[in-house]
Structure formats: structure tokens, C-alpha cells
Design a protein around this motif. Structure first.
Motif, PDB file in Angstrom:
ATOM      1  N   ALA A   1       0.829  -1.208   0.000  1.00  0.00           N
ATOM      2  CA  ALA A   1       0.000   0.000   0.000  1.00  0.00           C
ATOM      3  C   ALA A   1       0.859   1.253   0.000  1.00  0.00           C
ATOM      4  CB  ALA A   1      -0.929  -0.006   1.215  1.00  0.00           C
ATOM      5  N   ARG A   2       1.894   1.274   0.827  1.00  0.00           N
ATOM      6  CA  ARG A   2       2.761   2.447   0.909  1.00  0.00           C
ATOM      7  C   ARG A   2       3.569   2.643  -0.368  1.00  0.00           C
ATOM      8  NH1 ARG A   2       2.609   7.267   3.416  1.00  0.00           N
ATOM      9  NH2 ARG A   2       2.730   7.134   5.679  1.00  0.00           N
ATOM     10  N   VAL A   3       4.167   1.560  -0.861  1.00  0.00           N
ATOM     11  CA  VAL A   3       5.008   1.679  -2.048  1.00  0.00           C
ATOM     12  C   VAL A   3       4.153   1.970  -3.282  1.00  0.00           C
ATOM     13  CG1 VAL A   3       6.596   0.465  -3.589  1.00  0.00           C
ATOM     14  CG2 VAL A   3       6.851   0.247  -1.111  1.00  0.00           C
ATOM     15  N   GLY A   4       3.103   1.180  -3.494  1.00  0.00           N
ATOM     16  CA  GLY A   4       2.250   1.395  -4.659  1.00  0.00           C
ATOM     17  C   GLY A   4       1.585   2.755  -4.635  1.00  0.00           C
ATOM     18  N   GLY A   5       0.979   3.105  -3.495  1.00  0.00           N
ATOM     19  CA  GLY A   5       0.331   4.404  -3.381  1.00  0.00           C
ATOM     20  C   GLY A   5       1.329   5.544  -3.463  1.00  0.00           C
ATOM     21  N   GLY A   6       2.527   5.344  -2.872  1.00  0.00           N
ATOM     22  CA  GLY A   6       3.545   6.390  -2.906  1.00  0.00           C
ATOM     23  C   GLY A   6       4.061   6.655  -4.308  1.00  0.00           C
ATOM     24  N   ILE A   7       4.256   5.592  -5.086  1.00  0.00           N
ATOM     25  CA  ILE A   7       4.703   5.771  -6.476  1.00  0.00           C
ATOM     26  C   ILE A   7       3.645   6.528  -7.275  1.00  0.00           C
ATOM     27  CG2 ILE A   7       5.246   4.567  -8.632  1.00  0.00           C
ATOM     28  CD1 ILE A   7       6.434   2.303  -6.891  1.00  0.00           C
ATOM     29  N   PHE A   8       2.391   6.143  -7.102  1.00  0.00           N
ATOM     30  CA  PHE A   8       1.302   6.808  -7.833  1.00  0.00           C
ATOM     31  C   PHE A   8       1.251   8.290  -7.491  1.00  0.00           C
ATOM     32  CE2 PHE A   8      -2.802   8.518  -8.611  1.00  0.00           C
ATOM     33  CZ  PHE A   8      -3.409   7.781  -9.605  1.00  0.00           C
ATOM     34  N   THR A   9       1.143   8.583  -6.190  1.00  0.00           N
ATOM     35  CA  THR A   9       0.890   9.976  -5.795  1.00  0.00           C
ATOM     36  C   THR A   9       2.044  10.898  -6.138  1.00  0.00           C
ATOM     37  OG1 THR A   9       0.238  11.400  -3.967  1.00  0.00           O
ATOM     38  CG2 THR A   9       1.699   9.590  -3.407  1.00  0.00           C
ATOM     39  N   LYS A  10       3.284  10.431  -5.974  1.00  0.00           N
ATOM     40  CA  LYS A  10       4.404  11.330  -6.228  1.00  0.00           C
ATOM     41  C   LYS A  10       4.732  11.446  -7.709  1.00  0.00           C
ATOM     42  CE  LYS A  10       3.671  12.631  -3.053  1.00  0.00           C
ATOM     43  NZ  LYS A  10       3.296  13.996  -2.676  1.00  0.00           N
ATOM     44  N   ALA A  11       4.463  10.406  -8.484  1.00  0.00           N
ATOM     45  CA  ALA A  11       4.637  10.532  -9.932  1.00  0.00           C
ATOM     46  C   ALA A  11       3.684  11.588 -10.483  1.00  0.00           C
ATOM     47  CB  ALA A  11       4.393   9.184 -10.611  1.00  0.00           C
ATOM     48  N   ALA A  12       2.436  11.535 -10.032  1.00  0.00           N
ATOM     49  CA  ALA A  12       1.443  12.517 -10.478  1.00  0.00           C
ATOM     50  C   ALA A  12       1.800  13.916  -9.994  1.00  0.00           C
ATOM     51  CB  ALA A  12       0.061  12.113  -9.971  1.00  0.00           C
ATOM     52  N   ASP A  13       2.223  14.026  -8.734  1.00  0.00           N
ATOM     53  CA  ASP A  13       2.535  15.323  -8.145  1.00  0.00           C
ATOM     54  C   ASP A  13       3.729  15.970  -8.839  1.00  0.00           C
ATOM     55  OD1 ASP A  13       2.546  17.491  -6.477  1.00  0.00           O
ATOM     56  OD2 ASP A  13       2.889  16.385  -4.628  1.00  0.00           O
ATOM     57  N   VAL A  14       4.790  15.191  -9.006  1.00  0.00           N
ATOM     58  CA  VAL A  14       5.999  15.727  -9.657  1.00  0.00           C
ATOM     59  C   VAL A  14       5.699  16.116 -11.102  1.00  0.00           C
ATOM     60  CG1 VAL A  14       8.317  15.127 -10.474  1.00  0.00           C
ATOM     61  CG2 VAL A  14       7.605  14.504  -8.148  1.00  0.00           C
ATOM     62  N   GLY A  15       4.996  15.247 -11.816  1.00  0.00           N
ATOM     63  CA  GLY A  15       4.666  15.550 -13.203  1.00  0.00           C
ATOM     64  C   GLY A  15       3.808  16.794 -13.339  1.00  0.00           C
ATOM     65  N   ALA A  16       2.815  16.927 -12.470  1.00  0.00           N
ATOM     66  CA  ALA A  16       1.929  18.087 -12.516  1.00  0.00           C
ATOM     67  C   ALA A  16       2.686  19.372 -12.205  1.00  0.00           C
ATOM     68  CB  ALA A  16       0.778  17.900 -11.530  1.00  0.00           C
ATOM     69  N   ASP A  17       3.583  19.319 -11.218  1.00  0.00           N
ATOM     70  CA  ASP A  17       4.321  20.517 -10.821  1.00  0.00           C
ATOM     71  C   ASP A  17       5.312  20.960 -11.888  1.00  0.00           C
ATOM     72  OD1 ASP A  17       2.984  20.738  -8.467  1.00  0.00           O
ATOM     73  OD2 ASP A  17       4.623  20.100  -7.174  1.00  0.00           O
ATOM     74  N   LEU A  18       6.067  20.016 -12.458  1.00  0.00           N
ATOM     75  CA  LEU A  18       7.122  20.383 -13.403  1.00  0.00           C
ATOM     76  C   LEU A  18       6.556  21.030 -14.665  1.00  0.00           C
ATOM     77  CD1 LEU A  18       9.670  17.426 -13.157  1.00  0.00           C
ATOM     78  CD2 LEU A  18       9.961  19.769 -12.363  1.00  0.00           C
ATOM     79  N   VAL A  19       5.508  20.433 -15.233  1.00  0.00           N
ATOM     80  CA  VAL A  19       4.964  20.988 -16.479  1.00  0.00           C
ATOM     81  C   VAL A  19       4.016  22.147 -16.195  1.00  0.00           C
ATOM     82  CG1 VAL A  19       3.784  20.464 -18.638  1.00  0.00           C
ATOM     83  CG2 VAL A  19       5.158  18.714 -17.530  1.00  0.00           C
ATOM     84  N   GLY A  20       3.266  22.037 -15.099  1.00  0.00           N
ATOM     85  CA  GLY A  20       2.297  23.091 -14.793  1.00  0.00           C
ATOM     86  C   GLY A  20       2.942  24.340 -14.241  1.00  0.00           C
ATOM     87  N   LYS A  21       3.580  24.221 -13.072  1.00  0.00           N
ATOM     88  CA  LYS A  21       4.129  25.409 -12.409  1.00  0.00           C
ATOM     89  C   LYS A  21       5.388  25.943 -13.090  1.00  0.00           C
ATOM     90  CE  LYS A  21       2.593  24.410  -7.674  1.00  0.00           C
ATOM     91  NZ  LYS A  21       3.074  24.145  -6.297  1.00  0.00           N
TER      92      LYS A  21
END
Length: 703
Positions: free
Chosen positions: A186-206
Motif C-alpha cells: 500500500a505504501r510503495v504502490g500508493g507512494g509511487i502513484f501519488t508522487k509521480a502525479a505530483d511531480v509531473g503536474a508541478d514540473l509541467v504546470g508550475k
């Protein structure tokens, strides 16, 4: 003695009843129509991810059930182990699932409540967090209570050669393996999902497109909000369920090994039950006024946790005194000495939380200085954030060292080593006894974060967004504090599990002679290999986030390039595509780290024997603790430094300093939300696997 046996199931019922109460309170709150539509999209994405994740985990659990079943038939593990493994995984997964369900129902309601006042928004988010906290402790106590009575009933019909207390405790200490396995996935799978989305959104968006966080034009924004729920809520719930159960079970086993018989097994259950009661009461102390500072909001949350800690300490002392009245003079003295480790554990948890806050909150100098370095570019931000995390390991090490020494000698370790180790186990239970409310303050954060995103995407007023931002900023601080608390408790629990492994080997083979001297090659090799494992594990999880984020960045760029109407606001992005990318990547890349955690003690046991495994456990515990503190605090400081700049400091949003701080945050995200918290589970899962397979290691170890 009889009333003490019933205190744990009674507390489980109390916790689950109040979890239902808080859930009903949240669901009765109004929900803005526009906010509700956005929340429904997030909810569908989160449910789809967990469905796929649980299918993958189910295959792993089915295979492990067959392996454990075969070992049980061969006499290498107890006959209850395969079934307990499955129930531990189910309860751990259920804790995270139920927490996520209420979080995805509360996010839009929190945003809507912020239309009226900051206090209503706080109550909505904290009530959702309370559901998570109380579900975790309620299901944990329920699972342990059920197996306690099942084993007690079977003792009379099974030939074990053990006393009843030994039979129950030695079987139950192995039950944490299922919970630990589920928590790791749960931690590894959920952590990979949430941070991949967060990093991707921040780099291209912000950074590249200069659009605000949570802007509905960003194709990754829904995946980012989904990730908050599957990683920071569902993953965290499964993680802390495992910590809670593991601390109680290891303390029970140590208590029986120390010669306290049933009382040694019941005292940890009693502390946990008392903590539930005061967590429930403390949750009603959380309230605030309008227009308060972040420190004022933090005081509102602390009011509940401080009350719960103080109440648990006093009530545990009374409970120990009552239990001791029926014991002989020697045992009575042993029991009363254990009051001090409870207080030591509670105090250590509070202190570690404070220092985590000091190094990660923008209210203090370290994070303010880190934000100031953003004016010089991304390089200084990364260098200073790394140094800050390394420096932050000093205080937790001193606190844990003092807690271990204090608990050991207060329990009588100077005259009796086993009693001293039991004292350390009791300190770990004491630290986690108020998890019902400390987890509430942690789980509140993702709800507030989602509320802010929903407020932006649904076009709510600036006043609403300002209130959700205040709650979100506090959530970052409470999350960092909660991570410090979880890391400290993991260290104490891992030490208790290490002692439980030694006790288990002695019980299985009283003639086995341990040789744990540092000049014994198997021990030395085991220490080195164990010290390497947290780094290998972190490399795999960080790499997984990096690869997944790369796919998200390319997808967002593709959509912006091929559909100019997205940035113009005339076309809607394909949100589902980013959710699918993150889901598939997380499911694929979470398997190898979990397999390494399970296989490493078995391989070490085969090649290095019992002494080598003991060294492995020691090495992984020490470096795992330090690496987890470093990653958690560096990540939290980078995150809050970014938010400090966004609040208008050093040029504010869109400035060069802001873009540098965002880059620091993209490194910190997987540090604090993927690799760092997963290490906590790693060091405990390795220990539990060693305990479960102790007889196998004794039989096949080459050295």
C-alpha cells in the motif's frame, strides 16, 4: 485478571463506534454542487487504483498462503499462521480502504465548510481524519482480540509443550507478517502513484507553463488529487495499522519471555485500549477561531493530542497498579516498574514530533533559510535541503537512545535483561497508544489538500481558497510531525522485534548458542548487508517515482502541444490518461521492493544462519531509521519552503525563486511520501519474516 482480558475487545468496539459517529457527521455535512462533481472524479480514480492494487496483492497473498500452509504441514510454522497472515493483510488493507472512502467523501465537504468559516473546515477535515485514526486502532485491537481468544480456546486441544501464555504470545507475534506485507504494498504502490502525479503536474504546470497548482487546465491535476488519497490516506492507514499491531504483539511476546506470564501479554493490550479511550475524548478538544495563525491552528490540534497523551499516562499507571494487586510481591514490583517506560514512550513520541516540526515547518528558521536559498537557484535549494535532512537526524537519535536506556533500566534491565527488553517494548506501545488521535491529525492533511484543489477547480471564492490553504499548510506540518512519530515508533518496535526473534530462537532451540560478537564473520556480514537494504529499497522506490513522473511529464506536454485549447481554457484535458499511466506504473514497480523485503532474511538465514540474520536485523534497523528521518525531514522542508515562497516571500508565485523551490519539492516529494515512510515498514517486515521463519532458519542455516 478476568476484566483485563476484556479491555481490548471493549476498546475495539468503542473505537469503531466513534469512527462510525465521525463518519456520519462528515456525511451529513453539505456539499457544493461544483465541488461534488470534481470530488466524484477523484473518488472514481482512487477506487479504480485500489481495485487494481488489491488484485495484485491478492495473488501475492494466495501464493504466501500456500507456502505457509506447506510449512505448517511440515511443522516449520504454527498451524494458525497461514490464516492469521491473511486476516492481518485483510484488516490492514481494510483500514486504508475505509480511511480513503471517508477522505474522498470529506474533501468537497471541507471545501464547502470553508465557505462558512475556518473552524467548520477544520472540523470537517479533522472528523474525516478521526475516522481513519479510530478505524486503524479499532480494527487492530479487534484482530488481536479475536486471535487471542481463538488461541486460548485451542490451547487445551493441542500438544505444544508450551505454557498457555507462551503458546498465545509466540503464535501472535508472527501475525504481523500479513499486516506488514499489505502495508508495504500500500505504501510503495500508493507512494509511487501519488508522487509521480505530483511531480509531473508541478514540473509541467508550475515550472514550464506557469499555471497555478490545482489548475483544471493541467491534465495531471486529477491524478495528483487521486494520489493524495491512495498514497497519503490508504497507504498511510495500512502502514500505521501495521506499526500499531506490531508494537503490541512484540511487547506481548517479550512480556511472556520475561516471565510475567499472562500479565506480560495483557499489559500492552491494556495500554493500547486506554489510549483509544483518551484519543476519542481528545478528538472533541480540536476546534479553533477565525483568522488564526498557523501556530494557532497547530495549537488547536495539539490540544487534543496533549490531552490524550497525559490521560493515557495517568490511566495506564492506575491500570498497572490495579493489575498488580493480585500478583505476588516480586511480580508486583516488576509490573509497577513498567509504568515509567509507558511515560517514556509517550514523551519520546512528543519530542520526536516537535523536532520534526522544527526542521520542516515554515514557522521556524531552518525552513525559512531553505526558502531564502531559492533566490540563488535550484542548486542551493537541493544542497541546503539535503544538509538540513542530515542534520535533523541528530535529535531523534538522541531521543531514541535516551528512551531505550530509560525504558530498559526503569523496567529492571540492570538485573534482568529480558525485563529490560520488555520495557523497551512497552515504551513502543506507549508511544503508539494515542495513535487514534495522532493519526487523525496526520490523515487530516490530505483531506485539506484535496479540499484546496477542489476549491480551485470548481471556481470557489478567494476567501475559500485562503482558508483551505491555511488548513493545507497546517496539514504539511502535521504530516511531517506524524512521519517523525511513525519513524520513532518503528525504531522502538524494530528493536522489540529483534529481541523477539532472539527469544523465539531460544524457545525453539534452548541449546542454541548465540555468538553476536562483532568479530564473528556471519554477524559482521549480516550487519553490512542489513545496512545496505534500506538504500537498495530506497533506490528502487525513488527510481520508480522518477520513471513514472517522466511518463506523466511527457503526456502533459503532449496534450498541451496537440490541443492548444487546453491552456486557453476552451478544451478539457484528458485527465483519465494520466491516472492510467500512474496506476499501471505503480502496480508494476511495487512488486520488486516487496519481494526483496520478504526474501532478504530468508536468504541471509540460509547462507549466514541465525547469527547472520540477527546482524542483518540490527544493520537494517539502524540505517533504516536514520535514512527514514533524513528523507522525511528533507522532503517536508522542501515542501514547506516552496509554500513559504508561494505565500509571497522572496518574489512569490511565478518568480525565479518559486521555480527553484518547486524543483526542490519535486525531489522532496518521493523522499517524504514514498521512500521515507516505506522504510519504516521494511525494517519491521524483515524482522517479522525472520521470526515467522525462525525454525526454517535453524534447520537450513549453513553457518
Amino acid at each position: 485478571m478476568e476484566y483485563a482480558i476484556l479491555i481490548a475487545p471493549a476498546a475495539a468496539v468503542l473505537a469503531l463506534a466513534f469512527a462510525l459517529f465521525f463518519a456520519r457527521r462528515v456525511l451529513k455535512m453539505p456539499e457544493d454542487e461544483g465541488a461534488g462533481r470534481v470530488a466524484a472524479i477523484i473518488r472514481r480514480g482512487a477506487n479504480a487504483f485500489l481495485k487494481r492494487q488489491y488484485l495484485v496483492v491478492a495473488v501475492f497473498f494466495a501464493c504466501m498462503f500456500l507456502v505457509l500452509g506447506a510449512l505448517a504441514l511440515a511443522g516449520f510454522v504454527g498451524p494458525f499462521m497461514p490464516f492469521a497472515f491473511v486476516t492481518g493483510g485483510i484488516f490492514s488493507g481494510l483500514s486504508g480502504f475505509l480511511g480513503m472512502k471517508i477522505a474522498t467523501a470529506a474533501n468537497a465537504r471541507t471545501a464547502t465548510a470553508c465557505k462558512d468559516s475556518l473552524n467548520k473546515g477544520l472540523r470537517a477535515a479533522f472528523s474525516a481524519g478521526s475516522v481513519m485514526g479510530l478505524v486503524v486502532v479499532g480494527l487492530g485491537l479487534a484482530d488481536m482480540s479475536i486471535w487471542f481468544f481463538v488461541l486460548k480456546g485451542f490451547y487445551g486441544v493441542m500438544e505444544s509443550g508450551l505454557t498457555e501464555a507462551q503458546f498465545i504470545a509466540t503464535n501472535m507475534v508472527t501475525f504481523g507478517m500479513g499486516a506488514s506485507s499489505m502495508a508495504l504494498f500500500a505504501r510503495v504502490g500508493g507512494g509511487i502513484f501519488t508522487k509521480a502525479a505530483d511531480v509531473g503536474a508541478d514540473l509541467v504546470g508550475k515550472v514550464e507553463s506557469d499555471i497555478p497548482e490545482d489548475d483544471c487546465r493541467n491534465p495531471a491535476v486529477i491524478a495528483d488529487n487521486v494520489g493524495d488519497n491512495v498514497g497519503d490516506v490508504a497507504g498511510m492507514g495500512a502502514d500505521l495499522y501495521e506499526s500499531y499491531v506490531g508494537s503490541v504483539l512484540s511487547a506481548m511476546a517479550l512480556g511472556v519471555a520475561a516471565g510475567l506470564d499472562f500479565i506480560g501479554a495483557l499489559l500492552p493490550l491494556g495500554i493500547a485500549a486506554i489510549g483509544v479511550l483518551f484519543s476519542v475524548i481528545g478528538s472533541f478538544f480540536v476546534r479553533t477561531k477565525e483568522n488564526v495563525t498557523q501556530k494557532g491552528l497547530l495549537r488547536a490540534l495539539r490540544a487534543g493530542t496533549w490531552f490524550a497523551s497525559a490521560g493515557t499516562a495517568v490511566a495506564s499507571a492506575l491500570f498497572f497498579w490495579l493489575v498488580s494487586t493480585g500478583a505476588d510481591e516480586g511480580m508486583r514490583a516488576d509490573i509497577l516498574r513498567l509504568i515509567a517506560p509507558v511515560v517514556i514512550g509517550l514523551a519520546a513520541g512528543v519530542l520526536i514530533g516537535f523536532f520534526s516540526e522544527y526542521f520542516t515547518s515554515a514557522s521556524y528558521k531552518p525552513t525559512k533559510d531553505l526558502a531564502a536559498s531559492a533566490e540563488s537557484g535550484a542548486g542551493p535549494v537541493l544542497i541546503n535541503g539535503t544538509a538540513l535532512g542530515m542534520l535533523s537526524t541528530l535529535a531523534p537519535v538522541v531521543i531514541i537512545a535516551a528512551a531505550v536506556l530509560g525504558a530498559y533500566f526503569a523496567a529492571g534491565g540492570g538485573a534482568d535483561t529480558e525485563l529490560g527488553m520488555y520495557g523497551i517494548g512497552i515504551a513502543a506501545v506507549g508511544m503508539l497508544s494515542t495513535l487514534g488521535i495522532t493519526l487523525s491529525t496526520d490523515a487530516y492533511g490530505p483531506v485539506a489538500d484535496n479540499a484546496g484543489g477542489i476549491a480551485q477547480m470548481s471556481g470557489m471564492s478567494e476567501q475559500v481558497r485562503a482558508r483551505t490553504d491555511a488548513l493545507d499548510s497546517l496539514g504539511n506540518t502535521t504530516a511531517a510531525t506524524g512521519k517523525g512519530f511513525a519513524i520513532g515508533s518503528a525504531m522502538l518496535t524494530a528493536l522489540a522485534l529483534l529481541s523477539s526473534f532472539i527469544a523465539q530462537v531460544k524457545l525453539l532451540d534452548p541449546d542454541f548458542a548465540f555468538n553476536l560478537a562483532v568479530d564473528n564473520p556471519p554477524v559482521l556480514i549480516g550487519v553490512f548487508v542489513g545496512a545496505m537494504l534500506p538504500f537498495l529499497f530506497s533506490a528502487l522506490t525513488m527510481s520508480a517515482v522518477g520513471k513514472s513522473a517522466q511518463h506523466v511529464v511527457l503526456e502533459v506536454r503532449r496534450q498541451f502541444a496537440q490541443n492548444k485549447g487546453i491552456l486557453a481554457g476552451t478544451s478539457e484535458p484528458d485527465y483519465a490518461r494520466c491516472v492510467t499511466i500512474c496506476t499501471k506504473s505503480a502496480q508494476r514497480q511495487m512488486i520488486l521492493p516487496a519481494v526483496i523485503a520478504v526474501l532478504s532474511p530468508l536468504l541471509a538465514g540460509t547462507l549466514l544462519g541465525v547469527n547472520g540474520v540477527t546482524g542483518l536485523l540490527l544493520g537494517s534497523t539502524v540505517t533504516g531509521f536514520l535514512l527514514a528521518v533524513f528523507m522525511s525531514n528533507s522532503g517536508g522542508a522542501w515542501d514547506n519552503a516552496k509554500k513559504y515562497v508561494e505565500d509571497g516571500n522572496f518574489g512569490g508565485k511565478g518568480s525565479a525563486a518559486h521555480k527553484a523551490a518547486v524543483i526542490g519539492d519535486t525531489v522532496g516529494d518521493p523522499f517524504k511520501d514514498t521512500s521515507g515512510p516505506s522504510i519504516n515498514i521494511l525494517i519491521k517486515l524483515i524482522s517479522v519474516v525472520a521470526i515467522v521463519f525462525a525454525q526454517v532458519i535453524l534447520a537450513v542455516g549453513l553457518l
